[in-house]
Design a protein around this motif. Structure first.
Motif, mmCIF file in Angstrom:
data_model
loop_
_atom_site.group_PDB
_atom_site.id
_atom_site.type_symbol
_atom_site.label_atom_id
_atom_site.label_comp_id
_atom_site.label_asym_id
_atom_site.label_seq_id
_atom_site.Cartn_x
_atom_site.Cartn_y
_atom_site.Cartn_z
ATOM 1 N N GLY A 1 13.262 11.095 46.443
ATOM 2 C CA GLY A 1 12.663 10.348 45.432
ATOM 3 C C GLY A 1 12.203 9.125 46.007
ATOM 4 N N LYS A 2 12.825 8.433 46.994
ATOM 5 C CA LYS A 2 12.442 7.181 47.372
ATOM 6 C C LYS A 2 12.356 7.178 49.076
ATOM 7 C CE LYS A 2 17.395 5.302 46.952
ATOM 8 N NZ LYS A 2 18.067 7.033 47.420
ATOM 9 N N ASP A 3 12.984 7.778 49.520
ATOM 10 C CA ASP A 3 12.952 7.749 51.107
ATOM 11 C C ASP A 3 12.483 9.384 51.291
ATOM 12 O OD1 ASP A 3 13.666 5.178 52.132
ATOM 13 O OD2 ASP A 3 15.307 5.535 51.033
ATOM 14 N N TYR A 4 12.310 9.569 52.816
ATOM 15 C CA TYR A 4 11.664 10.850 53.242
ATOM 16 C C TYR A 4 12.090 11.140 54.615
ATOM 17 C CZ TYR A 4 7.762 8.393 54.859
ATOM 18 O OH TYR A 4 7.153 7.702 55.874
ATOM 19 N N VAL A 5 12.121 12.434 55.118
ATOM 20 C CA VAL A 5 11.841 12.840 56.528
ATOM 21 C C VAL A 5 10.666 13.806 56.568
ATOM 22 C CG1 VAL A 5 14.168 12.422 57.372
ATOM 23 C CG2 VAL A 5 13.796 14.782 56.240
ATOM 24 N N ILE A 6 9.816 13.775 57.456
ATOM 25 C CA ILE A 6 8.936 14.813 57.687
ATOM 26 C C ILE A 6 9.634 15.935 58.733
ATOM 27 C CG2 ILE A 6 6.489 15.124 58.348
ATOM 28 C CD1 ILE A 6 5.813 12.263 57.906
ATOM 29 N N LEU A 7 9.330 16.846 58.375
ATOM 30 C CA LEU A 7 9.618 18.319 58.905
ATOM 31 C C LEU A 7 8.235 18.863 59.896
ATOM 32 C CD1 LEU A 7 11.722 17.932 56.385
ATOM 33 C CD2 LEU A 7 11.563 20.591 56.202
ATOM 34 N N PRO A 8 8.695 19.744 60.895
ATOM 35 C CA PRO A 8 7.699 20.004 61.472
ATOM 36 C C PRO A 8 6.499 20.917 60.692
ATOM 37 C CG PRO A 8 9.580 20.878 62.215
ATOM 38 C CD PRO A 8 10.109 20.219 61.058
ATOM 39 N N GLU A 9 5.172 20.646 61.164
ATOM 40 C CA GLU A 9 4.128 21.010 60.367
ATOM 41 C C GLU A 9 3.863 22.600 61.035
ATOM 42 O OE1 GLU A 9 3.848 19.351 62.961
ATOM 43 O OE2 GLU A 9 2.636 20.324 64.512
ATOM 44 N N ALA A 10 3.257 23.213 59.997
ATOM 45 C CA ALA A 10 2.825 24.884 60.408
ATOM 46 C C ALA A 10 1.324 25.084 59.825
ATOM 47 C CB ALA A 10 3.582 25.507 59.477
ATOM 48 N N PRO B 1 1.986 7.342 50.170
ATOM 49 C CA PRO B 1 1.571 6.856 48.878
ATOM 50 C C PRO B 1 2.252 7.964 47.802
ATOM 51 C CG PRO B 1 -0.353 7.473 49.991
ATOM 52 C CD PRO B 1 0.729 7.189 51.011
ATOM 53 N N THR B 2 2.437 9.450 48.152
ATOM 54 C CA THR B 2 2.920 10.358 47.356
ATOM 55 C C THR B 2 4.198 10.124 46.939
ATOM 56 O OG1 THR B 2 1.615 12.038 48.335
ATOM 57 C CG2 THR B 2 3.492 12.711 47.034
ATOM 58 N N VAL B 3 5.066 9.469 48.065
ATOM 59 C CA VAL B 3 6.661 9.277 47.513
ATOM 60 C C VAL B 3 6.517 8.005 46.817
ATOM 61 C CG1 VAL B 3 8.905 8.682 48.554
ATOM 62 C CG2 VAL B 3 7.413 10.523 49.691
ATOM 63 N N ARG B 4 5.755 7.108 46.843
ATOM 64 C CA ARG B 4 5.497 6.035 46.230
ATOM 65 C C ARG B 4 5.299 6.207 44.708
ATOM 66 N NH1 ARG B 4 1.675 2.222 45.033
ATOM 67 N NH2 ARG B 4 0.157 3.354 46.517
ATOM 68 N N GLY B 5 4.438 7.078 44.594
ATOM 69 C CA GLY B 5 3.976 7.691 43.226
ATOM 70 C C GLY B 5 4.992 8.321 42.712
ATOM 71 N N ILE B 6 5.729 9.220 43.238
ATOM 72 C CA ILE B 6 6.892 9.713 42.577
ATOM 73 C C ILE B 6 7.990 9.032 42.134
ATOM 74 C CG2 ILE B 6 9.080 11.109 43.378
ATOM 75 C CD1 ILE B 6 7.365 12.948 44.950
ATOM 76 N N GLN B 7 8.163 7.797 42.921
ATOM 77 C CA GLN B 7 8.968 6.611 42.578
ATOM 78 C C GLN B 7 8.577 6.014 41.225
ATOM 79 O OE1 GLN B 7 9.999 4.297 45.697
ATOM 80 N NE2 GLN B 7 12.026 3.634 44.991
ATOM 81 N N GLU B 8 7.324 5.601 41.406
ATOM 82 C CA GLU B 8 6.813 4.550 40.179
ATOM 83 C C GLU B 8 6.602 5.333 38.967
ATOM 84 O OE1 GLU B 8 3.473 2.163 41.559
ATOM 85 O OE2 GLU B 8 4.485 1.792 43.114
ATOM 86 N N GLU B 9 6.168 6.774 39.102
ATOM 87 C CA GLU B 9 6.077 7.645 37.830
ATOM 88 C C GLU B 9 7.602 7.942 37.084
ATOM 89 O OE1 GLU B 9 3.200 8.688 36.386
ATOM 90 O OE2 GLU B 9 2.357 7.100 37.827
ATOM 91 N N GLY B 10 8.619 7.509 37.984
ATOM 92 C CA GLY B 10 10.045 7.928 37.345
ATOM 93 C C GLY B 10 10.270 9.393 37.643
#
Ligand code: AMP
Ligand code: GLY
Length: 426
Positions: A205-214, A256-265
């Motif tokens: 909800g605030k930090d992230y890791v990116i997994l392999p793409e597919a 921006p997606t993770v920031r949005g998730i955080q800002e939208e609570g």
């Protein structure tokens, strides 16, 4: 810790297979699981729609961590109910406020606009302004893309070159309620031209890791022909997702997606599966899903070297900051074996036979069950055979060699998984 995985597909089998390898995993349960998951976990015969039954199972089996695989229980608030009933339970899977990013395409589109995430332009119509919808279609160039707002089991997107058909589709969705309430509102969207890929993120909800793409292969027939399915195969990595493209994805989409998730609570701990179009080297979001993809999970998870339980625990505790993911350098491909007739009507209960033990690939089960001691088909997508190799050719050779060892009456599969990417030089 004791872990419960919710779901019964190849995705959940792959997640359970990986978690079972962790030294942190004591007892592993899966509800309801399938005919193959019993090899790595204990199947619990309960329906994830019955939240009380899941809550009780958490008590009975002294579960510390629940990982929710599919979208339906997430959109229906299973994570919220579990956390309300068990205060210290760790849950991977967003609550309702986060799951709405998949539950409503309109909400997702507004979210993307608000946070500057590149996506196709779209307008929303319902029965009060359907006439404007026809006019809007007339103002567009084909192909016309229509999307049901709500969950439609992956069938809610209709694309046609023909204006009259597009108008008919709009009628079918809104007036004839093709997907019930899920198509009461429809998005008419700009067509994006390019190559698709799926990017996966684990966030607390605030930090992230990116997994392999597919990349997955959605159509039933070779050469991307015929009806859409849940997915007929997948490969990872994806040749055109090079460093510079993935940097754009991270900067323009993930952050921006993770920031949005955080800002939208939003209540969001879990996976975000971002469906992307690579249009002339620029990423555009086609959709958000609030879970892992299936069959993408069957190629993404085997490429993760890190301890998945440790990562999921950190995510559920809000401690993802600073976590890194170790990725195996090899290529993974998976071929899905499906029931004859799928994605239209098909028969279940066909006995699955193996010419000899499959050793060169990882068989992840989906629509299978054990019936009177025999393994039988129990769904449209039956099994995912995942091959690993130092390159795509080697991975695919292993997959297709294993396909020849499996058989049941009516078994079907695509013979061209990964071939398009091999042409691009992968
Ligand atoms: P979805 O259910 O949102 O994943 O959409 C199903 C499929 O429709 C996607 O995988 C794309 O192939 C296609 N699609 C969806 N939106 C668009 C778009 N705006 N332009 C082109 N293709 C699209
Ligand atoms: N493979 C597409 C999905 O899981 O929605």
């Amino acid at each position: 810790m004791n872990i419960l995985v919710i779901g019964s597909g190849g995705r959940e089998h792959a997640l359970a297979w990986k978690m079972a390898q962790s030294p942190k995993c004591d007892k592993l349960y899966i509800a309801p699981g399938n005919g193959g998951t019993g090899d790595v976990a204990t199947n619990l015969d309960l329906d994830p729609k019955n939240h009380v039954a899941v809550i009780n199972a958490v008590t009975q089996y002294e579960i510390d961590l629940v990982v929710i695989g599919p979208e339906d229980p997430l959109v229906n608030g299973l994570a919220d109910d579990l956390k309300a009933a068990h205060k210290s339970l760790l849950v991977v899977g967003p609550g309702k406020t986060g799951a709405i990013l998949e539950g409503s395409k309109q909400v997702a589109k507004d979210f993307m606009k608000k946070y500057g995430v590149p996506t196709a332009a779209a307008e929303v119509f319902d029965e009060t302004n359907i006439e404007e919808g026809y006019k809007f279609l007339e103002s567009l160039e084909p192909p016309y893309v229509l999307k049901a707002d709500g969950l439609a089991a992956g069938k809610g997107v209709l694309i046609t070159e023909d204006l009259a058909e597009a108008k008919q589709n709009l009628d079918d969705l809104i007036i004839n309620k093709q997907f019930g309430d899920a198509s009461a509102k429809v998005l008419i969207e700009q067509f994006l031209k390019g190559i698709e890929l799926s990017v996966f993120v684990l966030t607390d909800g605030k930090d992230y890791v990116i997994l392999p793409e597919a990349k997955d292969y959605k159509r039933i027939g070779d050469g991307d022909t015929g009806l859409n399915t849940g997915g007929m195969g997948a490969v990872s990595p994806v040749v055109f997702a090079d460093k510079s493209f993935m940097e754009k994805v991270e900067e323009q989409v993930v952050k921006p997606t993770v920031r949005g998730i955080q800002e939208e609570g939003m209540d969001y701990c879990g996976f975000i599966f971002i469906g992307l179009m690579n249009q002339s080297g620029e990423p555009y979001v086609i959709e958000y899903n609030v879970r892992m993809g299936d069959p993408e999970t069957e190629v993404v998870i085997p490429r993760i070297k890190s301890d998945l339980v440790e990562l999921l625990e950190a995510a559920a505790e809000g401690e993802l900051a600073g976590k890194e993911l170790d990725i195996e350098p090899y290529t993974a491909s998976t071929v899905i074996l499906v029931s004859g007739g799928y994605p239209e009507s098909y028969e279940k209960g066909k006995e699955i036979r193996f010419k000899k033990e499959i050793k060169s690939v990882i068989p992840f089960h989906a629509g299978t069950k054990i019936q009177e001691g025999k393994l039988v088909t129990n769904g449209g997508r039956v099994m995912a055979l995942t091959g690993l190799g130092k390159n795509m050719g080697e991975a695919l050779t292993r997959c297709y060699a294993a396909v020849d060892l499996v058989n049941w009456e009516g078994m079907n599969y695509r013979t061209d998984i990964g071939k398009d990417l091999q042409k691009l030089g992968q």
